[in-house]
Design a protein around this motif. Structure first.
Motif, mmCIF file in Angstrom:
data_model
loop_
_atom_site.group_PDB
_atom_site.id
_atom_site.type_symbol
_atom_site.label_atom_id
_atom_site.label_comp_id
_atom_site.label_asym_id
_atom_site.label_seq_id
_atom_site.Cartn_x
_atom_site.Cartn_y
_atom_site.Cartn_z
ATOM 1 N N HIS A 66 50.075 36.710 66.724
ATOM 2 C CA HIS A 66 50.789 37.668 65.870
ATOM 3 C C HIS A 66 50.395 37.476 64.399
ATOM 4 O O HIS A 66 50.184 38.449 63.666
ATOM 5 C CB HIS A 66 52.303 37.505 66.048
ATOM 6 C CG HIS A 66 53.096 38.361 65.116
ATOM 7 N ND1 HIS A 66 53.168 39.736 65.253
ATOM 8 C CD2 HIS A 66 53.829 38.054 64.014
ATOM 9 C CE1 HIS A 66 53.917 40.228 64.285
ATOM 10 N NE2 HIS A 66 54.334 39.229 63.515
ATOM 11 N N GLU A 67 50.290 36.228 63.977
ATOM 12 C CA GLU A 67 49.905 35.941 62.590
ATOM 13 C C GLU A 67 48.499 36.450 62.300
ATOM 14 O O GLU A 67 48.247 37.035 61.249
ATOM 15 C CB GLU A 67 49.997 34.434 62.347
ATOM 16 C CG GLU A 67 49.667 34.026 60.943
ATOM 17 C CD GLU A 67 49.758 32.538 60.733
ATOM 18 O OE1 GLU A 67 50.033 32.150 59.590
ATOM 19 O OE2 GLU A 67 49.558 31.761 61.686
ATOM 20 N N ASP A 69 46.984 38.909 63.780
ATOM 21 C CA ASP A 69 47.044 40.373 63.735
ATOM 22 C C ASP A 69 47.646 40.852 62.421
ATOM 23 O O ASP A 69 47.152 41.792 61.804
ATOM 24 C CB ASP A 69 47.869 40.919 64.899
ATOM 25 C CG ASP A 69 47.166 40.760 66.234
ATOM 26 O OD1 ASP A 69 45.934 40.558 66.244
ATOM 27 O OD2 ASP A 69 47.860 40.829 67.277
ATOM 28 N N THR A 70 48.710 40.189 61.986
ATOM 29 C CA THR A 70 49.398 40.572 60.759
ATOM 30 C C THR A 70 48.488 40.433 59.542
ATOM 31 O O THR A 70 48.471 41.291 58.659
ATOM 32 C CB THR A 70 50.659 39.708 60.553
ATOM 33 O OG1 THR A 70 51.512 39.858 61.684
ATOM 34 C CG2 THR A 70 51.405 40.093 59.292
ATOM 35 N N PHE A 71 47.722 39.351 59.491
ATOM 36 C CA PHE A 71 46.884 39.070 58.317
ATOM 37 C C PHE A 71 45.400 39.335 58.570
ATOM 38 O O PHE A 71 44.543 38.792 57.874
ATOM 39 C CB PHE A 71 47.084 37.614 57.885
ATOM 40 C CG PHE A 71 48.466 37.347 57.366
ATOM 41 C CD1 PHE A 71 48.869 37.848 56.145
ATOM 42 C CD2 PHE A 71 49.366 36.609 58.103
ATOM 43 C CE1 PHE A 71 50.141 37.610 55.661
ATOM 44 C CE2 PHE A 71 50.642 36.358 57.637
ATOM 45 C CZ PHE A 71 51.038 36.872 56.407
ATOM 46 N N GLU A 72 45.106 40.193 59.527
ATOM 47 C CA GLU A 72 43.699 40.465 59.859
ATOM 48 C C GLU A 72 42.938 41.049 58.673
ATOM 49 O O GLU A 72 41.828 40.615 58.357
ATOM 50 C CB GLU A 72 43.600 41.412 61.056
ATOM 51 C CG GLU A 72 42.162 41.710 61.431
ATOM 52 C CD GLU A 72 42.040 42.651 62.605
ATOM 53 O OE1 GLU A 72 40.966 42.650 63.222
ATOM 54 O OE2 GLU A 72 42.996 43.373 62.916
ATOM 55 N N GLU A 73 43.532 42.013 57.989
ATOM 56 C CA GLU A 73 42.855 42.644 56.849
ATOM 57 C C GLU A 73 42.565 41.630 55.746
ATOM 58 O O GLU A 73 41.474 41.607 55.173
ATOM 59 C CB GLU A 73 43.723 43.780 56.314
ATOM 60 C CG GLU A 73 43.049 44.594 55.243
ATOM 61 C CD GLU A 73 43.911 45.758 54.793
ATOM 62 O OE1 GLU A 73 43.977 45.982 53.565
ATOM 63 O OE2 GLU A 73 44.519 46.420 55.647
ATOM 64 N N SER A 106 55.263 32.739 54.966
ATOM 65 C CA SER A 106 54.753 33.973 55.575
ATOM 66 C C SER A 106 53.449 33.749 56.336
ATOM 67 O O SER A 106 53.159 34.457 57.286
ATOM 68 C CB SER A 106 54.539 35.046 54.510
ATOM 69 O OG SER A 106 53.475 34.686 53.653
ATOM 70 N N VAL A 107 52.684 32.761 55.917
ATOM 71 C CA VAL A 107 51.415 32.463 56.579
ATOM 72 C C VAL A 107 51.356 30.957 56.821
ATOM 73 O O VAL A 107 51.825 30.168 56.008
ATOM 74 C CB VAL A 107 50.210 32.954 55.724
ATOM 75 C CG1 VAL A 107 50.133 32.229 54.416
ATOM 76 C CG2 VAL A 107 48.907 32.840 56.469
#
Length: 141
Positions: A66-67, A69-73, A106-107
Motif C-alpha cells: 500500500h505504501e 502504491d501511495t508513494f509511487e509517483e 506518513s512514509v
C-alpha cells in the motif's frame, strides 16, 4: 538564482532547470531501485488478510504494498531525478539538491532512505537541503 549565489559568494558556473522530470525512469534504473528495496518489502498483497496483519505487526518497519502504491509517483520522481543529475552533473564538484519531503509517520523510514539513496547514487558529493517552506535567508546589500 545566479545573482543569489553570487551575493553569498558561491561560485556557480552553470544552473540548469530540469524540464522533463515527469518522464518515467529507464527500465534499468527502476529495476535497480526495485532490487534495492526488495529485502525490505513486506509483500503482504500475496498473503491472506490474517497473514498480512501478522506480518505488519511483526515487521512494522518494512515497506508495505500500500505504501509503495501511495508513494509511487514520488518514488518514480526520485529515480528519474537521479538519472537527470547523472546526465548533467557528472563532472560537478558539488551537487545541491532539495531533499524529498516526507511527513513523520506518513512514509516508512526504509522507503524514505531508499529515496535518498536512489537520488544520490553514483553522483559527485551531494548536499541535500531541506527547508520548512519559510524564508529564512537574511542578507543586507
Amino acid at each position: 538564482m545566479q545573482l543569489l549565489m553570487k551575493k553569498f559568494r558561491i561560485k556557480c558556473d552553470d544552473i540548469q532547470v530540469i524540464s522533463d522530470l515527469n518522464v518515467r525512469p529507464s527500465v534499468e534504473s527502476w529495476k535497480l531501485f526495485q532490487d534495492m528495496i526488495e529485502p525490505f518489502r513486506l509483500h503482504e498483497g500475496s498473503k491472506d488478510t490474517t497473514q498480512a496483519e501478522a506480518l505488519r505487526k511483526e515487521h512494522p518497519w518494512k515497506i508495505t504494498d500500500h505504501e509503495l502504491d501511495t508513494f509511487e509517483e514520488k518514488t518514480i520522481r526520485q529515480v528519474r531525478l537521479n538519472e537527470l543529475l547523472q546526465e548533467s552533473s557528472r563532472a560537478a564538484k558539488l551537487v545541491v539538491v532539495s531533499m524529498p519531503i516526507a511527513r513523520k509517520g506518513s512514509v516508512s523510514d526504509y522507503l524514505y532512505m531508499a529515496w535518498l539513496d536512489s537520488l544520490t547514487k553514483n553522483l559527485p558529493p551531494t548536499l541535500l537541503i531541506r527547508g520548512n517552506h519559510q524564508s529564512v535567508l537574511t542578507y543586507y546589500s
